[in-house]
Design a protein around this motif. Sequence first.
Motif, PDB file in Angstrom:
ATOM      1  N   PRO A   1       0.788  -1.231   0.000  1.00  0.00           N
ATOM      2  CA  PRO A   1       0.000   0.000   0.000  1.00  0.00           C
ATOM      3  C   PRO A   1       0.821   1.282   0.000  1.00  0.00           C
ATOM      4  O   PRO A   1       0.317   2.328  -0.382  1.00  0.00           O
ATOM      5  CB  PRO A   1      -0.830  -0.112   1.289  1.00  0.00           C
ATOM      6  CG  PRO A   1      -0.093  -1.076   2.149  1.00  0.00           C
ATOM      7  CD  PRO A   1       0.563  -2.026   1.211  1.00  0.00           C
TER       8      PRO A   1
ATOM      9  N   THR B   1      -5.809  -7.796   3.981  1.00  0.00           N
ATOM     10  CA  THR B   1      -4.410  -7.828   4.401  1.00  0.00           C
ATOM     11  C   THR B   1      -3.920  -9.258   4.657  1.00  0.00           C
ATOM     12  O   THR B   1      -2.980  -9.470   5.414  1.00  0.00           O
ATOM     13  CB  THR B   1      -4.215  -6.984   5.685  1.00  0.00           C
ATOM     14  OG1 THR B   1      -5.071  -7.511   6.704  1.00  0.00           O
ATOM     15  CG2 THR B   1      -4.551  -5.531   5.449  1.00  0.00           C
TER      16      THR B   1
ATOM     17  N   ALA C   1       1.673  -7.324   5.686  1.00  0.00           N
ATOM     18  CA  ALA C   1       2.728  -6.949   6.627  1.00  0.00           C
ATOM     19  C   ALA C   1       4.036  -6.699   5.892  1.00  0.00           C
ATOM     20  O   ALA C   1       4.242  -7.181   4.782  1.00  0.00           O
ATOM     21  CB  ALA C   1       2.926  -8.046   7.667  1.00  0.00           C
ATOM     22  N   PHE C   2       4.871  -5.951   6.559  1.00  0.00           N
ATOM     23  CA  PHE C   2       6.178  -5.644   6.005  1.00  0.00           C
ATOM     24  C   PHE C   2       7.238  -6.435   6.761  1.00  0.00           C
ATOM     25  O   PHE C   2       7.074  -6.775   7.917  1.00  0.00           O
ATOM     26  CB  PHE C   2       6.479  -4.154   6.134  1.00  0.00           C
ATOM     27  CG  PHE C   2       5.654  -3.299   5.219  1.00  0.00           C
ATOM     28  CD1 PHE C   2       6.180  -2.812   4.041  1.00  0.00           C
ATOM     29  CD2 PHE C   2       4.336  -2.992   5.537  1.00  0.00           C
ATOM     30  CE1 PHE C   2       5.409  -2.028   3.195  1.00  0.00           C
ATOM     31  CE2 PHE C   2       3.556  -2.206   4.699  1.00  0.00           C
ATOM     32  CZ  PHE C   2       4.098  -1.722   3.525  1.00  0.00           C
TER      33      PHE C   2
ATOM     34  N   ILE D   1       7.062   8.197   8.691  1.00  0.00           N
ATOM     35  CA  ILE D   1       5.653   8.363   8.342  1.00  0.00           C
ATOM     36  C   ILE D   1       4.948   8.892   9.585  1.00  0.00           C
ATOM     37  O   ILE D   1       5.152   8.380  10.689  1.00  0.00           O
ATOM     38  CB  ILE D   1       5.045   7.008   7.941  1.00  0.00           C
ATOM     39  CG1 ILE D   1       5.702   6.485   6.670  1.00  0.00           C
ATOM     40  CG2 ILE D   1       3.537   7.103   7.785  1.00  0.00           C
ATOM     41  CD1 ILE D   1       5.385   5.018   6.389  1.00  0.00           C
TER      42      ILE D   1
ATOM     43  N   ALA E   1       1.929  -4.954  11.155  1.00  0.00           N
ATOM     44  CA  ALA E   1       2.356  -4.976   9.748  1.00  0.00           C
ATOM     45  C   ALA E   1       3.868  -4.942   9.605  1.00  0.00           C
ATOM     46  O   ALA E   1       4.374  -4.809   8.499  1.00  0.00           O
ATOM     47  CB  ALA E   1       1.736  -3.799   9.004  1.00  0.00           C
ATOM     48  N   GLY E   2       4.579  -5.048  10.713  1.00  0.00           N
ATOM     49  CA  GLY E   2       6.023  -5.158  10.619  1.00  0.00           C
ATOM     50  C   GLY E   2       6.772  -3.853  10.776  1.00  0.00           C
ATOM     51  O   GLY E   2       7.981  -3.806  10.582  1.00  0.00           O
ATOM     52  N   PHE E   3       6.072  -2.778  11.118  1.00  0.00           N
ATOM     53  CA  PHE E   3       6.740  -1.504  11.328  1.00  0.00           C
ATOM     54  C   PHE E   3       7.206  -1.398  12.781  1.00  0.00           C
ATOM     55  O   PHE E   3       6.826  -2.206  13.636  1.00  0.00           O
ATOM     56  CB  PHE E   3       5.771  -0.349  11.045  1.00  0.00           C
ATOM     57  CG  PHE E   3       5.454  -0.165   9.585  1.00  0.00           C
ATOM     58  CD1 PHE E   3       6.047   0.856   8.860  1.00  0.00           C
ATOM     59  CD2 PHE E   3       4.572  -1.016   8.935  1.00  0.00           C
ATOM     60  CE1 PHE E   3       5.753   1.027   7.518  1.00  0.00           C
ATOM     61  CE2 PHE E   3       4.287  -0.853   7.591  1.00  0.00           C
ATOM     62  CZ  PHE E   3       4.868   0.168   6.879  1.00  0.00           C
TER      63      PHE E   3
ATOM     64  N   GLY F   1      -5.312  -3.989  10.313  1.00  0.00           N
ATOM     65  CA  GLY F   1      -4.606  -3.838   9.039  1.00  0.00           C
ATOM     66  C   GLY F   1      -4.884  -2.549   8.313  1.00  0.00           C
ATOM     67  O   GLY F   1      -4.098  -2.121   7.471  1.00  0.00           O
TER      68      GLY F   1
ATOM     69  N   VAL G   1      -2.241   0.762   8.074  1.00  0.00           N
ATOM     70  CA  VAL G   1      -1.204   0.981   7.066  1.00  0.00           C
ATOM     71  C   VAL G   1      -1.796   1.672   5.845  1.00  0.00           C
ATOM     72  O   VAL G   1      -1.148   2.504   5.203  1.00  0.00           O
ATOM     73  CB  VAL G   1      -0.552  -0.356   6.677  1.00  0.00           C
ATOM     74  CG1 VAL G   1       0.462  -0.164   5.568  1.00  0.00           C
ATOM     75  CG2 VAL G   1       0.116  -0.978   7.891  1.00  0.00           C
ATOM     76  N   ARG G   2      -3.038   1.341   5.572  1.00  0.00           N
ATOM     77  CA  ARG G   2      -3.656   1.916   4.378  1.00  0.00           C
ATOM     78  C   ARG G   2      -3.999   3.390   4.538  1.00  0.00           C
ATOM     79  O   ARG G   2      -4.328   4.065   3.566  1.00  0.00           O
ATOM     80  CB  ARG G   2      -4.875   1.095   3.986  1.00  0.00           C
ATOM     81  CG  ARG G   2      -4.406  -0.255   3.463  1.00  0.00           C
ATOM     82  CD  ARG G   2      -5.479  -1.283   3.274  1.00  0.00           C
ATOM     83  NE  ARG G   2      -4.839  -2.585   3.095  1.00  0.00           N
ATOM     84  CZ  ARG G   2      -4.389  -3.041   1.924  1.00  0.00           C
ATOM     85  NH1 ARG G   2      -4.560  -2.351   0.831  1.00  0.00           N
ATOM     86  NH2 ARG G   2      -3.790  -4.210   1.837  1.00  0.00           N
TER      87      ARG G   2
ATOM     88  N   VAL H   1      -1.894   5.537   5.080  1.00  0.00           N
ATOM     89  CA  VAL H   1      -0.811   6.271   4.425  1.00  0.00           C
ATOM     90  C   VAL H   1      -0.495   5.663   3.065  1.00  0.00           C
ATOM     91  O   VAL H   1       0.585   5.858   2.519  1.00  0.00           O
ATOM     92  CB  VAL H   1       0.452   6.300   5.317  1.00  0.00           C
ATOM     93  CG1 VAL H   1       0.207   7.189   6.514  1.00  0.00           C
ATOM     94  CG2 VAL H   1       0.852   4.914   5.762  1.00  0.00           C
ATOM     95  N   ALA H   2      -1.453   4.919   2.530  1.00  0.00           N
ATOM     96  CA  ALA H   2      -1.269   4.326   1.203  1.00  0.00           C
ATOM     97  C   ALA H   2      -1.176   5.426   0.168  1.00  0.00           C
ATOM     98  O   ALA H   2      -1.668   6.534   0.364  1.00  0.00           O
ATOM     99  CB  ALA H   2      -2.417   3.388   0.894  1.00  0.00           C
ATOM    100  N   SER H   3      -0.543   5.082  -0.945  1.00  0.00           N
ATOM    101  CA  SER H   3      -0.363   6.091  -1.990  1.00  0.00           C
ATOM    102  C   SER H   3      -1.667   6.388  -2.707  1.00  0.00           C
ATOM    103  O   SER H   3      -1.774   7.371  -3.420  1.00  0.00           O
ATOM    104  CB  SER H   3       0.686   5.613  -2.997  1.00  0.00           C
ATOM    105  OG  SER H   3       0.333   4.343  -3.488  1.00  0.00           O
ATOM    106  N   GLU H   4      -2.654   5.522  -2.525  1.00  0.00           N
ATOM    107  CA  GLU H   4      -3.973   5.811  -3.071  1.00  0.00           C
ATOM    108  C   GLU H   4      -4.952   5.872  -1.913  1.00  0.00           C
ATOM    109  O   GLU H   4      -4.577   5.739  -0.759  1.00  0.00           O
ATOM    110  CB  GLU H   4      -4.370   4.730  -4.078  1.00  0.00           C
ATOM    111  CG  GLU H   4      -3.550   4.844  -5.360  1.00  0.00           C
ATOM    112  CD  GLU H   4      -3.790   3.674  -6.294  1.00  0.00           C
ATOM    113  OE1 GLU H   4      -4.567   2.775  -5.954  1.00  0.00           O
ATOM    114  OE2 GLU H   4      -3.167   3.678  -7.355  1.00  0.00           O
TER     115      GLU H   4
ATOM    116  N   VAL I   1      -8.572   2.043   1.807  1.00  0.00           N
ATOM    117  CA  VAL I   1      -9.507   0.945   1.603  1.00  0.00           C
ATOM    118  C   VAL I   1     -10.040   0.562   2.975  1.00  0.00           C
ATOM    119  O   VAL I   1      -9.277   0.225   3.870  1.00  0.00           O
ATOM    120  CB  VAL I   1      -8.799  -0.267   0.959  1.00  0.00           C
ATOM    121  CG1 VAL I   1      -9.754  -1.431   0.824  1.00  0.00           C
ATOM    122  CG2 VAL I   1      -8.235   0.128  -0.391  1.00  0.00           C
TER     123      VAL I   1
END
Lengths: 376, 341
Positions: free
Chosen positions: A67, A120, A155-156, B149, B176-178, B328, B331-332, B334-337, B340
Motif C-alpha cells: 500500500p 491484508t 505486513a512488512f 511516516i 504490519a512489521g513496522f 490492518g 497501514v492503508r 498512508v497508502a499512496s492511493e 480501503v
Amino acid sequence: MKIPAVAYRADGTRGPGALSEVELDVTEIRESALVMPGLLVVDVRGGAGLDRRGGDLRFKPAGGGGPLASPGDRREAMAFGIVNVAYHLRRGLDYLAPLTGHALPPLIARIGAHQDEHATWGGGHYRLPATGYSSLPETTMPAVTGEIHLGPGGAFTQAAGRRYFAAPAHVVAIVAHELGHHLTRHTADFRLNGQRPPLAQTNHRIPLDEGTADYLAAVLLGTPDIYGWHRGGTPPSAQARRCLDGPWTMAAFRGGHDTDPHLDGTVWAAALWSAREAVRARGAQATEFDRLVAQGLVRTGVADPEMPAEAARRRRRSFGNALGAILDADAVRGGRFGEVIAAAFARRGIETRFSNADLRDRCRGLPRRAPAGPGR
Amino acid sequence: MFGVRPKRTYLTRTMPAAAAAATTIGPHDGPARAGDLIAAKVERLGTHDHVEDPHGRRVRLYPGDLVIGAYGNRYATDFYEGYVPTGARTHLLTAGGLIGTVAAAHEAHADPTRLEVAGRLVDERLRPRSLEDFARPLRPLSPATGSPITVAVLGTSMSAGKTTTAAAIVRGFARAGFAPGAGKVTGSGSGKDRWSYQDAGAHALLDFLDFGMPSTFGYPLNRLGATMTAIRDGLASEGCDVVVLEIADGLLQEETAWLARRLPGFADAVVFAAVDALSARSGVALLREIGVPIRAVSGLVTRSPLATREATAATGLPVLAPAVLAGGAAVRLVASESVVA
C-alpha cells in the motif's frame, strides 16, 4: 517458448533469495497471468501488465509493492510476483515429477485471492472444491485438481536492510509449502479426497500433510529455516517458527481436532529433514531421500478397496505408517538407507509400530496405552 | 513527620532515581510556575482517591498522605478547568499528579481532592526542582535519520476515543512489521495513556512530559509546536519508522486548533475521532478547511453501525473502528492511493 524472466532463487540466507535471471517455458502471456504446461498463475486483481514488455518477463520486485508503494511500483511488484510464483511452482513440479514417477495434475495459482474478505491476508492456502470452507469462503469453485491461493499481503518485513512488503507471491516458502499440499493431495491423499465427490472434497489438513509441505519448502529453499525471512520476528526456538532443524520430537506433538496441524506437522517435517541430512552424511544425494519420501507418499495413497474409509483415514494419518511407507520404498530399492532413516526418525520419537498418541506418550515418558500398533 | 512515605506521582516519571533521592522538601517561596515539583498533603479525598505512580500503577490515597506532583493547568471539558495555584490550599487535578486549583468542574466531578502544599522539592543546595530540569533537549532530527511516516489523531472533544484510536493505529502498524512510535503532543500527563500505547506494541514513546511539561494547557503555542516536532524527531531517532501522534481535547480548544493548522505538510495522514456523526461532519469540515490530510474517521462513533453509516455519508471518508485499524487498515491510511476500508 522460453522467455527471459527474473525471480528469487533460494540462496540459503534469511531473505527473499537472490534475484536471478531465469527462463520460463511459457505457453501464453496474458495481462495478469502466465500459462505454462500444466500450470496457470494469475493475479486476480488484474493490472499487472505482464504483456506490456513484448515477451520479456524481467520485472523488478519493487520492495514487494504494497500500500505504500507508488502505483507504478505496485504494478511492477505484482508482475514480479506472478513470475516468481510461476518460476517456483514450475521448478517444484519439475523436481517432483521424476520422484513420484508421474507429473502432478494441472495446478492453478491465484494471487491476490480473497482480497475482498481479507484485504491484508499475508498467507496462502491450497483449496479443493468443497461444500463449505472454515474461513475465507470461495465465491467461485476451485479447480477439482486443486488451487493455490495467495493473499494480497498485509505486513512488512526487512530485506537488505530496507522495508519490504511481504506479499505472499514474493515469499518462496509460502509458495513451496502450498505446492506441498498439491503433492500430498495427488499422492498420499491423506483425507481420501479421491474417494469423495469431486466438488465435495475436504480442505482440512492433518499434521502429516502440513509437515510434508514444510519439508518440501525446505527442500526447494535449501534451508531448514523456511520461514526465517518473513516470520523472522518469531524466535527460532519457538515451534511456531517451524524451523526444521529444531529439537522437536513426538513429545511436542499434541494431536486432536483443536490443535494447529502446522505445529504438530513440525515434528514430522523435522524428522524428515534430519533423515535427509543423515542420508547425505552417508555420501548420498539428498534427492535420493526425497525420492523415498515421494515414493512413500505414493505408497500411502494406494487405496485398499477392502478397508473402510474411517480405517483408511486413520491409517493414513499415522506418523509410524508414513515412516513405514518410506522404509518400504527404500526396501524395494535395495534398502540402502533403511537403517539410517529409521534411526533418524527414532531420535524424533517416531517408530513404525505405534500410533501417534502412543509415540507421544512414549516420548513424554508416559505409560503405553496399548500393545498393538495402528495396523499397517 | 507524616508517618508514611511520600507518594511519588506519574508526573515525576522523568526525574532520575538519583535526583529523586537527593531531593528534600523545602520551603514554598517564590512564584508558583507550571512544572514546579511540589509536595502536598491530602487534606480530604474527593474525586481522585488514587494517584498513578511513576510507572503508572494506581496507588490508593488516604487523607494525610503526602503526594509529590507538579504544578500545572488543566483543560478537560469532562473534568476540570484548573490553574497553577496562588495559595497553599489547592487541588489534585489529575491522577497523574497535576496540582492546581479547580476553577470550573464538570458536574460529575464537582468535588476535587483537596491538598495542602507542604513545600517545594529542592536539591542539596535548596534550589527548587522543576520538570524543566529533566526535560529532553529539543534536538533537530539528524539528516541521517529519515523522516518517519507521521499519523496524527485529533478528536471532537475529550473522551472521543482518541487514545483508543491512536493505540489501534500503533497496533496496526506494529502488526504490519513496522516499528511504530507513539507520542502524545498535548494533554495532561497520564500513565494510563502511556501504557495503552505500550500495550499496543509501540517501539518507543514520548510525550510532552519528556519535554518538561506536566500538562500543556497554558504553555506558549510556539513551544507546543516545537514539542510536536521534537516528539516526532525523537521517536524517529529511536528507530521508529512510523510515528503516531495524539493531540488532546477537541478542535475548538485553542491549542489543539493551533496545532491542527500546522499538520498540513507535517502529518502524512490524520484520523479524526468523533463521538457521533454530526460532530464527525463538522470536525472533518473544519480540518478540510485548513488543508489537513484527513484520511479516516474513528472513535466512539464507530460503536454504532447506524452512526457509522451516517458519518460515512456525511464525511465521505472511511469510518474505521479501532479493531479495523488494528487489524490492518492502519497501514492503508498512508497508502499512496485512497484508503480501503
